[in-house]
Enzyme design. Structure first.
Site, PDB file in Angstrom:
ATOM      1  N   LYS A 178     -20.443 -19.114 -11.063  1.00 34.29           N
ATOM      2  CA  LYS A 178     -19.638 -19.118 -12.428  1.00 34.29           C
ATOM      3  C   LYS A 178     -18.095 -18.552 -11.946  1.00 34.29           C
ATOM      4  O   LYS A 178     -17.319 -19.706 -12.415  1.00 34.29           O
ATOM      5  CB  LYS A 178     -20.000 -18.189 -12.823  1.00 34.29           C
ATOM      6  CG  LYS A 178     -20.295 -18.150 -14.379  1.00 34.29           C
ATOM      7  CD  LYS A 178     -20.897 -19.068 -14.938  1.00 34.29           C
ATOM      8  CE  LYS A 178     -20.594 -19.058 -16.944  1.00 34.29           C
ATOM      9  NZ  LYS A 178     -21.556 -20.056 -17.408  1.00 34.29           N
ATOM     10  N   TYR A 188       1.333  -1.251   0.248  1.00 32.38           N
ATOM     11  CA  TYR A 188      -0.020   0.212  -0.435  1.00 32.38           C
ATOM     12  C   TYR A 188       0.853   1.237  -0.108  1.00 32.38           C
ATOM     13  O   TYR A 188       1.618   1.478  -0.563  1.00 32.38           O
ATOM     14  CB  TYR A 188      -1.197   0.391   0.927  1.00 32.38           C
ATOM     15  CG  TYR A 188      -2.105   0.754   0.960  1.00 32.38           C
ATOM     16  CD1 TYR A 188      -2.931   0.873  -0.376  1.00 32.38           C
ATOM     17  CD2 TYR A 188      -2.846   1.891   2.012  1.00 32.38           C
ATOM     18  CE1 TYR A 188      -4.128   1.624  -0.228  1.00 32.38           C
ATOM     19  CE2 TYR A 188      -3.105   2.802   1.265  1.00 32.38           C
ATOM     20  CZ  TYR A 188      -4.116   2.749   0.452  1.00 32.38           C
ATOM     21  OH  TYR A 188      -5.423   3.435   0.456  1.00 32.38           O
TER      22      TYR A 188
END
Length: 787
Positions: A100, A45
């Site tokens: 999916k 970060y």
């Protein structure tokens, strides 16, 4: 007609519990970079993240290099056509979209997240997806009703520079086309001669018909039937621009009329739309794809009651020939992502269909039979489409798709070495692939080895020998009766005449007298009469095969599929002697990016200190031969004498023996597994002699070795190869009782490798590479599992 629950193997409550417990949903996220230190956080970060931010601002394509974009697909729906149940709302589609995403990860290692858009307005849907579309490497549209789905997909593909693919249309089209290619092959038909009827003019049906027409089905031979009857030129009721494309000049007005004399019927409509009476009027050897879900237009039982000669496919997993979209979309996107394709075009879909059709004609691995409760699959009327659990799909299909993308100019990058790409695809789902690829390459490059398959009459052994020969790994020799071997080979669809595989019948071999004389001279002072030895050579293939090795007529041997390990080993050891320090069983464990060698996993029940030292020497020598630098850890329940015990004493004595021998590899002990494998835990033991984590684990007893390797394999997330037999004067590998084809091939490859083959590994291959998220797993209290 049977109710849809007739074949359902679970209750509604079980389905709800599956989705609710132990945590709601089917997907979660796991980090792939370490987050254990302040430095890790600074890199991940602020401030470290600013560096790739600036790079992507300067060049948007750099997002493929510095983010997960290149392996990330969005599954997007508005819930207007959920699994054939209609418009149940965007949120109701979320379980399907999560499912999916799971399939993307499970079958092709594609990361995926679901997005449900709360609108039924096509323009609003397009605007939402357009504005967030650059986040992914591709978009999979799902469960969007026709005809809006055509507009949405077309416009989004024009607006975005990544693949936009509506699976309900094209996935079904690709699989059904692959099935039709093979059904026509089996029935002697050509696409240009086929008379075809499509029942159902929705997205999936029209897309399937369009793809089949592009492969040769003539427009005038294709009749489309919807709720209002046959779509003919001049019809106005229920028509739109997508149906009008397929209108033909015909005087037929009903489905029953259209099916008279038809070769093929494609059903993508509703339960019961096709009757047995209609099927009875079709042409000889009709092809019937009844693909409505959850219940087909007509069941295979109903078809075969009136037409025994029919080839039938459905959309259900409990019937043969399932038209399942999971055969296409994961691998289609895998190939597209790997070349950073801008779209999935017509040529890529065609390439996928042809690849699937070709794969169905190949010999089917045993792993597939296991997934289908032992049902053996062979190309024919009941197997025209590969099954979703075929492990070859991941490396077989994407290269065809990637090549089509490159050839048609829609790829951003090129793949120069397709063989290397296939090997990389194997590694995505099989941790052993990289190691086996290098071993196989070394065997293939070495002088041809003659490998004896002792149980040559067994179907699995015959298929393994065939695959071994086909892969150019050596020359297989099958021991058994030639007529039976050829019969079993023919039943498996293998042409031995074309492959020229050697068969030796031990009972009538002209080497029997030579082998008997030689073995009798070896065993006569161990209580064996000549007739005993003669019976062993004539009637037991393990003795005969081992004698072939001993007399120099073969280089290596594979056996074990029909007898237990100990029995086979006793037979082989009566013929072949131990060479070197010790005979051991060495298992290879591949898990989380690590390769660990475990010994002894099959020979020494309670090894002495001297035997433990010999086991370490033999294991280290084998690991060196495999191109790795051995670092041996002697495992125990105690850590350098704490707590004390007899087993620990033996380990400490083994260390002293190695000290005296002055061996040329690192070793240390006794210690528990976590200390051997994690250098971060060693601060309390500054005297440890291992330079880094161990990669060879010597177990204190056979039971601990066997239990530990079997346990990690049973828990999942690890692949175990072996145990490999190391230390005989000739190379022999004994597989497990009832071994599958792939296990026999692996054993044969190692047998050939052990017999004088060497391999060069790249420097970074030699070292253990920790799993990317290992540090994160240690530092976080609850990291969700990877999908």
């Amino acid at each position: 007609m049977p109710d849809q629950t007739d074949k359902q193997t679970f209750s509604d409550q079980e389905a709800l519990d599956f989705h609710r417990l132990p945590n709601p949903g089917k997907i979660s996220m796991a980090p792939i970079k370490p987050m254990a230190t302040q430095r890790d956080l600074s890199l991940a970060y602020s401030p470290g993240v600013a560096v790739p931010v600036r790079a992507i601002a300067d060049d948007p394509d750099a997002a493929y290099d510095y983010t997960s974009k290149g392996n990330l697909v969005a599954v997007i729906s508005n819930g207007t056509a959920i699994l054939g149940m209609g418009n149940l709302g965007h949120l109701a589609s979320k379980p399907v979209m999560e499912g999916k995403s799971v399939l993307f990860k499970r079958f092709a290692d594609v990361d995926s997240f679901d997005i449900e858009v709360k609108t039924t307005d096509p323009d609003e849907f397009i605007t939402v997806v357009k504005n967030i579309g650059d986040s992914w490497g591709g978009i999979n549209l799902e469960d969007i009703k026709s005809p809006e789905c055509f507009v949405i997909e077309s416009q989004l593909q024009d607006l975005l520079d990544i693949p936009v693919f509506h699976d309900d249309q094209h996935g079904t089209a690709i699989i059904s086309t692959a099935g039709l290619i093979n059904a026509c092959h089996l029935t002697g038909r050509k696409f240009e001669d086929v008379k075809l009827v499509l029942v159902g003019a929705g997205a999936a049906g029209l897309s399937s018909l369009s793809l089949m027409k592009s492969l040769g089905v003539k427009p005038e031979n294709a009749t489309v039937v919807d709720l209002h009857g046959v779509i003919y030129r001049g019809r106005t009721e229920g028509m739109d621009q997508w149906k009008s494309v397929h209108a033909i000049d015909t005087d037929k007005r009903t489905l029953a009329e259209a099916m008279v004399g038809a070769d093929v019927v494609l059903g993508l409509s509703a339960k019961g739309a096709i009757t047995p009476e209609m099927v009875a009027t079709m042409a000889p050897r009709p092809i019937i794809f009844a693909m409505a879900n959850p219940d087909p237009e007509i069941t295979p039982e109903q078809v075969h009651a009136v037409r025994k000669d029919a080839i039938v496919a459905t959309g259900r997993s409990d019937y043969v020939n399932q038209v399942n979209n999971v055969l296409a979309f994961p691998y289609l996107f895998r190939g597209a992502l790997d070349v950073r394709a801008r779209q999935i075009n017509h040529e890529m879909k065609i390439a996928c269909a042809h690849a699937l059709a070709q794969l169905a004609r190949e010999d089917v691995p045993d792993e597939v039979a296991v997934a289908y409760r032992g049902r053996k699959l062979k190309f024919g009327p009941e197997y025209i489409i590969p099954t979703p659990f075929d492990p070859r799909l991941i490396w077989y299909i994407p290269p065809f798709v990637a090549r089509a993308a490159m050839d048609t100019g829609v790829s951003r990058v090129s793949i120069d070495d397709m063989d290397e790409y296939r090997a990389a695809l194997r590694e995505r789902v099989d941790p052993s692939a990289a190691l086996m690829q290098k071993i196989s390459s070394a065997v293939r490059a070495a002088p041809n080895k003659r490998i004896v398959f002792a149980e040559g009459e067994e179907s699995t052994v015959i298929r393994a020998a065939w695959a071994f020969k086909q892969a150019e790994l050596g020359t297989p020799i099958l021991i058994g009766r030639e007529d039976l071997i050829r019969k079993n080979a023919a039943e498996a669809g293998l042409d031995f005449d074309a492959m020229d595989i050697e068969i030796v019948n031990a009972r009538v071999s002209d080497k029997n007298v030579e082998y008997t004389d030689w073995l009798y001279a070896k065993l006569q002072r161990r209580g064996y009469l000549r007739r005993d030895v003669q019976r062993m050579i004539n009637q037991d293939r393990n003795y005969f095969a081992a004698a072939m090795l001993a007399r120099g007529q073969a280089d290596a041997m594979v056996t074990g599929t029909t007898r237990n390990f100990n029995m086979v080993l006793k037979e082989v050891r009566r013929v072949l002697d131990v060479e070197g320090d010790s005979l051991i069983g060495l298992s290879i464990v591949l898990a989380k990016g690590r390769t660990i060698f475990v010994a002894d996993t099959s020979i020494h029940e309670l090894p002495s200190a001297e035997e433990l030292a010999d086991i370490a020497i033999q294991a280290a020598a084998t690991v060196k031969k495999l191109g790795r630098t051995p670092r041996v850890a002697f495992l125990s329940y105690s850590t350098f004498g704490n707590p004390p015990g007899d087993r620990g004493d033996k380990v400490r004595e083994a260390i002293r023996i190695l000290d005296q021998k002055g061996v040329d590899f690192e070793y240390e002990g006794e210690m528990p597994p976590e200390l051997a494998l994690d250098p971060a835990l060693r601060t309390n033991y500054p005297f440890m002699r291992l330079s880094r984590e161990a990669n060879v684990l010597v177990m204190p007893a056979l039971h601990s070795a066997a239990i530990s390797t079997q346990l990690v394999q049973a828990l999942g997330g690890a692949t175990v190869i072996g145990p490999l037999l190391v230390g005989l004067e000739k190379s022999v590998q004994i597989v497990s009782l009832g071994a599958q084809v792939s296990e026999i091939i692996t054993a044969a490859t190692f047998a050939a490798y052990e017999e004088g083959v060497s391999v060069e590994f790249e420097p970074d291959d030699e070292d253990v590479v920790p799993h990317p998220s290992a540090a994160a797993e240690r530092s976080m209290t609850a990291v969700p599992p990877t999908v």
